[in-house]
Design a protein around this motif. Structure first.
Motif, PDB file in Angstrom:
ATOM      1  N   LYS A  88       0.837  -1.189   0.000  1.00 49.71           N
ATOM      2  CA  LYS A  88       0.000   0.000   0.000  1.00 49.71           C
ATOM      3  C   LYS A  88       0.879   1.250   0.000  1.00 49.71           C
ATOM      4  N   ARG A  89       0.567   2.150  -0.883  1.00 46.58           N
ATOM      5  CA  ARG A  89       1.262   3.430  -0.926  1.00 46.58           C
ATOM      6  C   ARG A  89       0.250   4.524  -1.255  1.00 46.58           C
ATOM      7  N   TYR A  90       0.661   5.771  -1.099  1.00 41.17           N
ATOM      8  CA  TYR A  90      -0.218   6.888  -1.425  1.00 41.17           C
ATOM      9  C   TYR A  90      -0.118   7.186  -2.916  1.00 41.17           C
ATOM     10  N   GLY A  91      -1.288   7.331  -3.549  1.00 40.50           N
ATOM     11  CA  GLY A  91      -1.337   7.680  -4.955  1.00 40.50           C
ATOM     12  C   GLY A  91      -1.845   9.091  -5.148  1.00 40.50           C
ATOM     13  N   LEU A  92      -2.513   9.315  -6.278  1.00 40.90           N
ATOM     14  CA  LEU A  92      -3.055  10.630  -6.606  1.00 40.90           C
ATOM     15  C   LEU A  92      -4.010  11.100  -5.514  1.00 40.90           C
TER      16      LEU A  92
ATOM     17  N   PHE B 119       4.744  -1.035 -14.385  1.00 43.68           N
ATOM     18  CA  PHE B 119       4.172  -0.613 -15.662  1.00 43.68           C
ATOM     19  C   PHE B 119       2.728  -1.099 -15.800  1.00 43.68           C
ATOM     20  N   ILE B 120       2.395  -2.178 -15.088  1.00 34.27           N
ATOM     21  CA  ILE B 120       0.994  -2.622 -15.030  1.00 34.27           C
ATOM     22  C   ILE B 120       0.178  -1.596 -14.249  1.00 34.27           C
ATOM     23  N   ASN B 121       0.759  -1.081 -13.157  1.00 33.15           N
ATOM     24  CA  ASN B 121       0.095  -0.011 -12.403  1.00 33.15           C
ATOM     25  C   ASN B 121      -0.153   1.212 -13.286  1.00 33.15           C
ATOM     26  N   VAL B 122       0.786   1.480 -14.186  1.00 33.09           N
ATOM     27  CA  VAL B 122       0.645   2.629 -15.093  1.00 33.09           C
ATOM     28  C   VAL B 122      -0.576   2.440 -15.992  1.00 33.09           C
ATOM     29  N   LEU B 123      -0.699   1.259 -16.606  1.00 33.17           N
ATOM     30  CA  LEU B 123      -1.842   1.003 -17.493  1.00 33.17           C
ATOM     31  C   LEU B 123      -3.146   0.999 -16.714  1.00 33.17           C
TER      32      LEU B 123
ATOM     33  N   GLY C  23      -3.808   3.026 -14.408  1.00 39.09           N
ATOM     34  CA  GLY C  23      -4.105   4.413 -14.067  1.00 39.09           C
ATOM     35  C   GLY C  23      -3.727   4.776 -12.652  1.00 39.09           C
ATOM     36  N   ARG C  24      -3.090   3.861 -11.920  1.00 42.45           N
ATOM     37  CA  ARG C  24      -2.689   4.153 -10.544  1.00 42.45           C
ATOM     38  C   ARG C  24      -1.395   4.956 -10.481  1.00 42.45           C
ATOM     39  N   MET C  25      -0.542   4.770 -11.489  1.00 42.54           N
ATOM     40  CA  MET C  25       0.751   5.435 -11.512  1.00 42.54           C
ATOM     41  C   MET C  25       1.005   6.049 -12.881  1.00 42.54           C
ATOM     42  N   SER C  26       2.051   6.863 -12.966  1.00 45.41           N
ATOM     43  CA  SER C  26       2.546   7.381 -14.232  1.00 45.41           C
ATOM     44  C   SER C  26       3.957   6.851 -14.431  1.00 45.41           C
ATOM     45  N   ILE C  27       4.450   6.939 -15.653  1.00 42.77           N
ATOM     46  CA  ILE C  27       5.835   6.540 -15.883  1.00 42.77           C
ATOM     47  C   ILE C  27       6.776   7.518 -15.195  1.00 42.77           C
TER      48      ILE C  27
ATOM     49  N   HIS D  54       1.690  14.605  -3.780  1.00 38.96           N
ATOM     50  CA  HIS D  54       0.608  13.698  -4.152  1.00 38.96           C
ATOM     51  C   HIS D  54      -0.479  14.404  -4.955  1.00 38.96           C
ATOM     52  N   LYS D  55      -0.179  15.612  -5.444  1.00 36.55           N
ATOM     53  CA  LYS D  55      -1.122  16.293  -6.336  1.00 36.55           C
ATOM     54  C   LYS D  55      -1.099  15.685  -7.729  1.00 36.55           C
ATOM     55  N   VAL D  56      -0.146  14.791  -7.991  1.00 35.67           N
ATOM     56  CA  VAL D  56      -0.046  14.093  -9.274  1.00 35.67           C
ATOM     57  C   VAL D  56       0.113  12.601  -9.001  1.00 35.67           C
ATOM     58  N   ARG D  57      -0.058  11.781 -10.029  1.00 39.06           N
ATOM     59  CA  ARG D  57       0.150  10.347  -9.867  1.00 39.06           C
ATOM     60  C   ARG D  57       1.621  10.061  -9.574  1.00 39.06           C
ATOM     61  N   PRO D  58       1.898   9.110  -8.692  1.00 34.82           N
ATOM     62  CA  PRO D  58       3.297   8.731  -8.458  1.00 34.82           C
ATOM     63  C   PRO D  58       3.883   8.087  -9.698  1.00 34.82           C
TER      64      PRO D  58
END
Length: 474
Positions: free
Chosen positions: A323-327, A377-381, A383-387, A412-416
């Motif tokens: 668990k981590r903080y996202g957007l 990169f799965i998290n990126v697709l 929508g949880r993260m960005s590259i 955290h104003k943007v995706r990690p």
């Protein structure tokens, strides 16, 4: 290139952007250039344009407008160097060409676009969009430097804000503003040392200059705490024909992506905001999906080998979920190849240290080379993260550092991201002191403040060449 004018005020006292005239003009010129060169390229090669062929023209025009909106291409560029305008225009044009070609690839069977005409259209439109901006910019500079369309300006308030504004006016001749001086009511001994020889008189003197039509612009650079004094000055300025501007000392705040926002008929200034709104958000998400899909396709087989190696070399799951903080500070699960025997995910998470006994032999290699991060990169697709973005920290670490570091949660104003501005500048691995985390957060906030597609590309390239292997990654 956007309009070359300053904001104006609307009846009722609310701030609005005076961009309608110039902004619309520049949009129309861009649209005309793109359209005329499209038909011109076909005519040059003696090709006829069928109705179905106009699909690509429509795609190009819409894409350019969306990308230009994301890059704020049609804002006021007064005071900016010409190279900055040309760079932004180049980015918009290049991204639009890629988007048009990508969409055209999927509809290639429906239309028959001659390659020669298409390439000529792309190249000529890029040259034309840059050329007319360059010529117009030089034309405006010449007019202002010759004294035409120049304005006389004074500053009320010997403050840091006023001092900075004065230097901006003096250093940017293209503004066409002649700086006359700073005025303040304070006695000389009460003025900051740097202003003692620069104040030409008191505020009443400044108002009299405006009454005698010797001043076109009055900039009020007093602190916001001097509300009553500012109101009194404004009432006196109402007896002049000068344009009056208030320069609030917003520098006392850590402004991040500050912009004006309309709330009905009221204008509000955002202090802490995200750069990813509207077209910018769509552009960032498209970047993540396209680049992420390409990378996952390339790395699919290597990731299978890594997964098998993790399973065969130590007991436990292949993928470690934490668990981590996202957007917006919402909790998300991120994926990593398991590199430890322990899988901390509670209120206490111990950071990995040098020679940490919890790290497996394979895990040590994966962590040093950042290969353990590939499942993200799965998290990126998803929508949880960005590259590219601030690296996410464990929830326990977030709760610890948000109490110790001012502005920590603004990251955290943007995706990690999988990689970030801090990481490519060497800030990876264990944060053994609070100062190391402070420095990392400063880089994260700088990234958010300066975000652009070009900065993302720069970070990705830096990651490829020097960001994977790091001596501090344990």
């Amino acid at each position: 290139m956007g309009s070359d004018q300053t904001p104006r005020t609307r009846k009722g006292g609310f701030v609005v952007r005076n961009q309608s005239g110039f902004s619309t003009l520049y949009r129309l010129i861009d649209l005309s250039i793109i359209t005329l060169l499209y038909y011109g390229s076909y005519a040059f090669f003696d090709f006829s344009v069928a109705n179905v062929d106009l699909i690509l023209l429509f795609v190009f025009v819409i894409s350019f407008q969306l990308v230009a909106e994301a890059f704020d291409l049609y804002r006021s560029w007064r005071g900016y160097a010409t190279i900055e305008i040309l760079k932004s225009t180049s980015y918009c044009w290049a991204i639009t060409c890629v988007a048009t070609l990508t969409i055209g690839f999927f509809i290639v069977e429906a239309i028959e676009q001659p390659t020669s005409a298409l390439l000529m259209w792309f190249a000529s439109s890029g040259v034309a969009l840059l050329s007319w901006r360059f010529v117009m910019r030089k034309f405006l500079f010449k007019i202002r430097q010759s004294g035409m369309n120049s304005r006389q300006a004074i500053i009320i308030g010997a403050t840091k804000t006023g001092y900075n504004l004065a230097h901006q006016i003096i250093d940017n001749e293209q503004l066409g503003i002649q700086f006359q001086g700073i005025f303040d009511d304070r006695a000389e001994e009460r003025l900051p040392h740097k202003f003692k020889n620069q104040v030409l008189g008191d505020i009443e003197h400044a108002i009299n200059m405006a009454r005698n039509n010797k001043v076109d612009y009055i900039y009020i650079a007093l602190p916001m705490s001097a509300e009553n004094r500012i109101r009194d000055i404004l009432e006196k300025c109402a007896d002049t024909t000068a344009n009056v501007y208030i320069i609030p000392n917003f520098f006392i705040y850590n402004l991040m992506n500050a912009r004006w926002q309309s709330v009905g008929s009221v204008q509000a200034l955002s202090v802490y905001d995200t750069p990813f709104q509207g077209a910018s958000n769509l552009l960032k998400r498209a970047e993540d999906i396209v680049v992420g899909s390409i990378i996952l396709t390339i790395l699919a087989i290597p990731m299978l080998f890594i997964a098998a190696a993790v399973k065969l070399t130590s007991p436990g799951p292949i993928i470690f979920k934490q668990k981590r903080y996202g957007l917006d500070g919402k909790q998300i699960y991120i994926y990593k190849f398991r590199s430890m025997t322990a899988m901390d995910n509670g209120p206490v998470v111990k950071q990995a240290t040098k020679n940490d006994p919890r790290i497996t032999k394979l895990g040590s290699f994966l962590r040093r080379t950042s290969l353990d991060e590939l499942p993200q990169f799965i998290n990126v697709l998803q929508g949880r993260m960005s590259i590219v973005g601030p690296r996410p920290h464990a929830v326990a670490h977030n709760e610890q550092y948000r109490k110790l570091i001012k502005g920590y949660m603004l990251r955290h104003k943007v995706r990690p991201g999988i990689t970030g501005w801090a990481q490519v500048n060497g800030l990876r691995g264990e944060t053994s002191t609070i100062n190391k985390m402070v420095e990392r957060v400063e880089y994260d906030l700088d990234y958010i403040h300066r975000w652009s597609v070009w900065l993302d590309v720069k970070i990705i390239v830096m990651t490829i060449f020097n960001g994977f292997v790091n001596k501090n990654a344990y």
